[in-house]
Design an enzyme around this catalytic site. Structure first.
Site, PDB file in Angstrom:
ATOM      1  N   ASP A 456       0.760  -1.098  -0.062  1.00 44.35           N
ATOM      2  CA  ASP A 456      -0.023   0.018  -0.033  1.00 44.35           C
ATOM      3  C   ASP A 456       0.897   1.169  -0.085  1.00 44.35           C
ATOM      4  OD1 ASP A 456      -2.471  -1.230  -0.031  1.00 44.35           O
ATOM      5  OD2 ASP A 456      -2.489  -1.452   2.240  1.00 44.35           O
ATOM      6  N   ASP A 758      -4.689  -3.265   5.072  1.00 42.87           N
ATOM      7  CA  ASP A 758      -5.262  -2.486   6.289  1.00 42.87           C
ATOM      8  C   ASP A 758      -6.738  -2.875   6.477  1.00 42.87           C
ATOM      9  OD1 ASP A 758      -5.950  -0.651   4.522  1.00 42.87           O
ATOM     10  OD2 ASP A 758      -4.456   0.802   5.098  1.00 42.87           O
ATOM     11  N   ASP A 762      -9.529  -5.892   1.941  1.00 44.44           N
ATOM     12  CA  ASP A 762      -8.393  -6.288   1.852  1.00 44.44           C
ATOM     13  C   ASP A 762      -8.187  -7.875   2.230  1.00 44.44           C
ATOM     14  OD1 ASP A 762      -7.075  -4.273   0.411  1.00 44.44           O
ATOM     15  OD2 ASP A 762      -6.539  -3.221   2.259  1.00 44.44           O
TER      16      ASP A 762
END
Length: 1040
Positions: A456, A758, A762
């Site tokens: 990310d 997070d 996901d």
């Protein structure tokens, strides 16, 4: 060997099938101590039993929820009066100042007893009975009283094993039991033939050495178990947001008490049973508890929340009613704590290696015994004494049998699989100190093979400390860099425009402005929303005043699919409704057909203005700013207060939020690239923002490809295969896009993929990846539950550290295997050759047991706990199917074994002449010298094993304090055995010259290692065929 290991001892790192696990178990043989060998192996029978129990409990819970609910609705008020009459308050509860029994409180939520809930006055009534304010929460001084009366938020765990239980396990070693029997018989026969006390020395010496082996083994295993217990406790610890003493606090889930007011948001685990207090669009997933996959909406009408369920959508507050073993989740977790964790691929592979070596060792042990016994019988026959037997003859045969059993003790490398556990426990403990919590053992190993990290952007590559840096409103941009800029902005806006901006910030938000422990104002929420709230407060807005003036009717929380958040509020004085929406700039802009002008009026949005706004958004993004838009829409129709419109909005503002790159990220990315690990950024942000940050981090190169998630997923499989090698950035990606990328990387290009995540959405990608990395700060509980490793500080540099330790674990185990196999080969060949030629073994049982301790438990401690060095990140990743025992290792093993065997055999057969040993105890002195030289060969070979390829094996030796302690302890105890325990160990004190010669013979192995490492070795065809595109580890003297 490699073919046999692949066929029988090859398991998947994640979620191996039961058939695979059963296959390797059935292939294992030659196990000296199953209790110890399989201590860290999953109990499949118990696991199946646990699964059956879990299903039964889920069925019971489902019945309790739905049948009780139906029965209560049917019976209704018939039993209401009766229940009221039956219900009595105990003196203990009354004296504590509460008005409801713990069991009564628990039953209301567990059985979804709406009637009982209403009978107690709803959530306000329960709060009164629990003596708690729904606004200020529990008073801290009451916590011990509540814990004592309503219980602790813990479930009953199986007590951990004591040290004596590990001693008992170590005593179950079959070969040690046989040796103890031999020792006892030896004492009896020895005393009968040689008298007291001389006759008992050999037997007692064996018993004392067995005791030493058992205690060292048990202490090592016990320390490991304590490390795993601490890590397991940390894994289960969840931080919960509560209101106590009138202020918001973060507390451990273990410290939660009945009466606590808990804040819940998307992805959280409900930490206890409770009643809904307030919130918006709250729905929970009860599948973990009841097995039902359909989300359950929670509201004032259906306010029950069960411990262990997950928040699927929305946000809210709950009043805790029951904790720990008074909840169904607590009772369920007691059964789920059994069965154990899946064994890792290395553990399984080393069980295979131990099986092969054990079979070879058994053959050598039997052969040695037969040769020794045969020679003894032949000698008796030649002396015509075959029919004459004495106690000393029996003692000789018993000694031969003890030597054969001892060869088996040394030959079966019981410590190989356990060395993996030791290394993993050490690595996990160190990683915990480095802000990485490993949830699954296998992840530590697999991370050493990772050749791709999909990371990310927000919070991982950047600091996640966001501030508004640009604001486009009333068709002009204001830069907010320093104090005073907000005053310039405020003075340039009309009152109507400023009011609209304030409304959009304060109404359409999930943050809360609360009082902290220090009595200062705290903003609780996501970094993006916190940045907006800080802007609103800087501009003079009053959060509470705006929230009180407008009533919120409906909230659509932000999620990663819609990429926007919307809210519907009622305007004062029956003025209809107003919807606010904020989110990804291009998505909100598409929803708008009007724009707010400088006077605060909504005017049509022309195509030219739309193009200009798009250019503004792109210019912000190219400056690495996160962009979002704020918009509103008035609804005159007051009949439908449940729907929030998706179009026809009026654009208020475009906002650019700055989120700086973390210090050290660029260096960490560079380290990854040097280590053969590709770094790909997968983010939900604008593609221009993503590209700017990726360039700053060193991820996006000149020939790299940046693409949006939707475009990637629309491509054909062939197009994907062409793009992926150069794909470095995926922007505006949905969780499904991330999952598609991970699946393709793993299944098509055969990469070993680590993925960060997070959010709740996901979870599929984290579950699918070879290594799922959840963020500890920004990550939801759902994401953490599906991850293999939790990055506690959300820092990319920590991920690189996990990869470094993953490689260290693998290399350390290879070092230990190389060291142990060398000792095995030398010990087996030395005893067998001497038995065949001279009719006696050069090493006694006690001496062999000491050597076994050096190479097994102490060797594992020394080599399996070596810290990683920077050289590990300057070589390619470890291949998925690479040979574990490489040609480099075989070269080192064979070379050192030949040297040691030749030297020791020369000493055995010509040592007296070479060393000029004379006198009545010449034989004892020579045998002691051979034993001493053999031990020092192992000590120096342990140093050689610190690096299998490089010549300088002393580099960083003082950084590994465990290695140094083991080395010093081994040498010190060797001196004690030779100089002071000769009566029991069969040794005699040596002169300083002989000590020096022993050390020099051992130290010569360092020079032999240098020569051996200059011999080039090629990679086998099998390795080329199976390494799945990974580069073989570099080898040869060029690494010196």
């Amino acid at each position: 060997m490699e073919k046999y290991l692949r066929e029988n001892f090859d398991v998947e790192p994640k979620r191996p099938s039961d058939d695979t696990l059963k296959r390797w178990r059935s292939a294992v043989s030659m196990v000296k101590n199953p209790r110890r060998r399989f201590r860290m192996v999953a109990d499949l029978a118990k696991r199946a039993e646990t699964e059956t129990k879990r299903r039964k409990l889920q069925e019971k819970i489902r019945v309790a929820i739905y049948v009780n609910k139906a029965a209560l609705q049917f019976v209704g008020t018939i039993n209401n009066a009766g229940k009221q009459a039956e219900y009595k308050l105990s003196d203990e509860v009354r004296e504590a100042g509460f008005s409801i029994e713990p069991d009564e409180l628990a039953s209301i939520v567990q059985s979804h007893d709406t009637e009982g809930w209403l009978r107690h006055g709803g959530v306000d009534g329960l709060a009164r009975e629990l003596s708690v304010s729904l606004k200020d929460g529990v008073v801290s001084s009451d916590i011990p009283l509540r814990q004592n009366l309503y219980g602790l938020n813990r479930y009953i765990e199986r007590p951990s094993k004591s040290l004596w239980m590990f001693v008992w396990d170590a005593l179950h070693d079959l070969t040690l039991v046989i040796l103890m029997g031999c020792a006892v018989i030896s004492v009896g026969v020895g005393i009968a033939t040689e008298g007291w006390p001389k006759g008992m020395y050999d037997g007692v010496g064996i018993l004392l050495c067995i005791l030493l082996v058992v205690m060292v083994t048990a202490i090592s295993d016990y320390r490991q178990s304590l490390q795993f217990k601490d890590l397991d406790k940390e894994k289960k610890n969840i931080i919960v947001q509560v209101t106590r003493d009138g202020c918001r606090q973060k507390v451990s889930i273990y410290d939660l008490v009945a009466g606590d007011v808990v804040n819940l948001s998307i992805g959280d685990q409900v930490p206890a049973d409770g009643i809904f207090v307030s919130g918006y669009s709250l729905s929970v997933d009860e599948s973990s508890l009841s097995g039902e996959s359909e989300p359950v909406n929670v509201s004032q009408e259906m306010p029950f929340l069960l411990s262990g369920t997950k928040v699927k959508d929305g946000s809210g507050k709950m009043l805790v009613t029951s904790v720990g073993m008074r909840t169904e989740w607590g009772r369920l977790m007691v059964t789920l704590s059994e069965g154990g964790e899946d064994e890792t691929p290395l553990q399984v592979k080393l069980n295979g290696v131990a099986t092969i070596i054990g079979k070879i060792g058994l053959a050598f042990a039997v052969l040695t015994f037969l040769v020794l016994t045969g020679r003894f019988l032949v000698e008796k026959a030649l002396q015509h004494n075959i029919t004459v037997w004495s106690g000393s003859d029996a003692l000789t045969l018993l000694n031969y049998f003890a030597i054969a059993v001892t060869i088996l003790v040394v030959a079966v490398p019981e410590g190989l699989p356990l060395a993996v556990t030791l290394s993993l426990a050490f690595a996990m403990k160190k990683l915990m100190g480095d802000k990485a919590l490993v949830r699954h053992l296998s992840a530590c190993e697999t991370m050493g093979s990772a050749n791709c990290i999909c990371t990310d952007k927000t919070g991982t590559l950047t600091t996640n400390h966001m501030v508004v840096n640009r604001l486009w409103i009333s068709e002009k941009t204001t830069v907010i860099n320093s104090a005073g800029d907000e005053d310039v902005l405020k003075s340039s806006l009309s009152e109507k425009v400023l009011n609209l901006l304030m409304q959009s910030i304060f109404q359409n938000t999930s943050v809360e402005v609360v009082r902290g422990k220090d009595l200062k104002r705290n903003i609780i929420g996501t970094p993006t929303e916190t940045a907006l709230m800080e802007l609103g407060i800087l501009l003079g807005g009053d959060f509470n005043a705006y929230r009180e003036e407008y009533k919120i009717m409906k909230v659509e929380p932000f999620n990663s699919v819609k990429k926007k958040m919307s809210v519907l509020v009622a305007l004062p004085g029956n003025g209809g409704f107003r919807a606010f929406s904020k989110g990804a700039s291009e998505i909100i802009l598409k929803m708008c057909d009007k724009i707010v002008n400088a006077d605060g009026e909504a005017i049509p949005l022309s195509e030219e203005q739309r193009k200009n706004i798009t250019d503004i958004i792109n210019s912000y993004a190219c400056e690495a700013l996160r962009t979002l838009c704020l918009a509103f829409k008035d609804k005159k129709d007051t009949s439908n207060a449940d729907s929030i419109p998706d179009d026809g909005y009026t654009l208020i503002s475009v906002i650019g939020i700055k989120d700086p790159v973390r210090p050290g990220v660029k260096e960490a990315v560079k380290t990854c690239l040097a280590a053969g690990i590709k770094v790909r950024m997968v983010t939900g942000d604008n593609i221009n923002t993503a590209k700017a940050i990726a360039r700053e981090c060193g991820i996006l190169t000149e020939d790299g490809i940046a693409i949006e998630g939707a475009d990637f997923c629309n491509k054909s499989r062939q197009e994907m295969e062409e793009i992926i090698p150069k794909l470095q950035v995926m922007a505006r990606s949905l969780p499904l896009d991330k999952h598609t990328l991970v699946t393709h990387l793993r299944n098509v290009t055969k990469e070993v993929v680590a993925v960060t995540g997070d959010g709740t959405n996901d979870a599929p990608a984290l579950h699918e990846a070879d290594i799922g990395l959840a963020m500890g700060i920004a990550g939801t509980e759902v994401a953490k539950e599906n991850a293999d490793v939790i990055i506690m500080d959300d820092n990319f540099s920590t991920i690189v550290n996990v990869a470094r330790w993953g490689r260290a674990v693998y290399i350390n185990i290879q070092k230990f295997v190389q060291f142990q196999l060398t000792v095995n080969v030398v010990a087996l060949m030395l005893n067998f050759i001497c038995a065949c030629v001279s009719g006696s073994a050069p090493l006694t049982t006690v001496q062999m047991l000491w050597v076994n301790l050096i190479m097994d438990t102490l060797g594992a401690l020394a080599l399996a706990t070596e810290p990683p060095h920077e050289g590990l990140m300057k070589r390619p990743p470890i291949g998925r199917n690479i040979k574990f025992i490489t040609r480099i290792m075989w070269r080192n093993i064979i070379g050192q074994s030949i040297y040691q065997i030749l030297v020791l055999l020369i000493l055995k057969f010509d040592g007296k002449r070479l060393l000029k040993i004379t006198g009545s105890d010449a034989d004892s002195t020579l045998n002691t010298f051979i034993f001493n030289s053999f031990v020092f060969c192992q000590v120096f070979n342990e140093i050689n094993s610190r690096d299998m390829e490089k010549i300088n094996v002393l580099r960083g030796i003082f950084d590994s304090w465990v290695f140094m302690i083991v080395m010093v302890a081994t040498v010190a105890f060797q001196i004690i055995i030779v100089e002071f325990l000769g009566t029991f160990a069969g040794t005699v004190p040596l002169s300083w010259e002989l000590w020096l010669d022993s050390i020099l013979i051992g130290a010569a192995s360092l020079i032999i290692a240098v020569i051996i490492k200059c011999i080039p070795v090629g990679e086998s065809k099998l390795n080329d065929k199976h390494h799945d595109g990974y580069e073989p580890l570099p080898s040869g003297p060029e690494l010196a």
